[in-house]
Design an enzyme around this catalytic site. Structure first.
Site: not given
Length: 286
Positions: A159, A172
């Site tokens: 990501s 995350y």
């Protein structure tokens, strides 16, 4: 001349394949000729605030891939379970004949909070799925690729949170940064075997990971009962191109490129599909 995007005769292993990005990756690779070994946990993780994939979702992936004319073997497997991963990879190679492409796609996101307010369970679940699950996927597949002796391509779905700081999702981001660290190390370690390792790092993708109550509330500025429609200004503001998010198939285009011979000399690269989100300056969108 052979089409360098043609994956006929190859087998791709895709994790988190029941829906969203994973289903899109499996379908795109199958459309290019690859047979598919697909897994997904298909059950809820307690700390995840949105509904996770179901067995019916995985069955739909099977139906769609089979509709391309390619073979698919799908199993319910948790990437946190190394023994189960090894077992399904062994089974897949027995039934499908080989292994060429590994797409480590399985991932989740959970609560939104400053790092010091995240619970131990929330932090650990993010590491276990988004980072350790990638390593376990690699551990279950790389020995087969090396033994096969024909190279291969490992594609880690990270990501832009794995490349820059993002606030309130530090657990995350830490896991996704770690996934890019794994990618870079593996690219060096596996290069002598002609196994390429790269990552794909998208901006927000239109899946339930961002279209859920917690994220709609965050992106709407705390509005109670917010919907994704309320989140549009914030979502668009994150990107340079005037879009809210990319679609799973946009990420799958990068996966197809990295799986194919078009990228035969590309390794150790963190590819972005970010609509310009990582650019430091963006013109405000109306």
């Amino acid at each position: 001349m052979k089409n360098p995007l043609d994956l006929t005769g190859k087998v791709a292993f895709v994790t988190g394949a029941a829906r969203g990005q994973g289903r899109s990756h499996a379908l795109r690779l199958a459309e290019q000729g690859a047979d598919i070994l697909a897994i997904d946990i298909c059950e809820q993780i307690d700390t995840v605030p949105y509904p996770m994939a179901t067995p019916a979702d995985l069955e739909e992936t099977v139906r769609l891939v089979a509709g391309t004319g390619r073979r698919i073997l799908a199993e319910r497997v948790d990437v946190r379970d190394l023994a189960a991963l090894k077992s399904v990879v062994d089974k897949g190679i027995r039934e499908l004949g080989r292994l060429d492409v590994v797409v480590a796609n399985a991932g989740t996101v959970n609560d939104i909070a400053p790092m010091w307010e995240i619970t131990e369970a929330q932090f650990q679940d993010q590491l276990d799925t988004n980072l350790t699950g990638v390593w376990k996927t690699v551990k279950a597949t790389v020995p087969h690729l090396i033994e096969q002796g024909e190279g291969g391509s490992i594609i880690i779905i990270s990501s832009i949170s794995g490349l820059v700081a993002e606030l309130n999702v530090g657990h995350y981001a830490a896991a996704k940064h770690g996934a890019n660290g794994l990618m870079r190390t593996l690219a060096g370690e596996l290069a002598p075997y002609w196994i390429r390792v790269n990552s794909v790092n998208p901006t927000n993708v239109d899946t339930l990971m961002i279209n859920n109550d917690a994220y709609n509330t965050l992106f709407s500025g705390g509005k109670s009962g917010a919907t994704q429609q309320d989140s549009i200004p914030a979502l668009k503001g994150m990107n340079a191109l005037p879009i809210r998010f990319v679609q799973p198939e946009d990420v799958s285009g990068a996966v197809m490129y990295l799986a194919s011979d078009v990228s035969r000399y590309v390794t150790g690269t963190a590819m972005v599909v970010d609509a310009g989100a990582m650019g430091p300056f963006k013109i405000p969108h109306e």
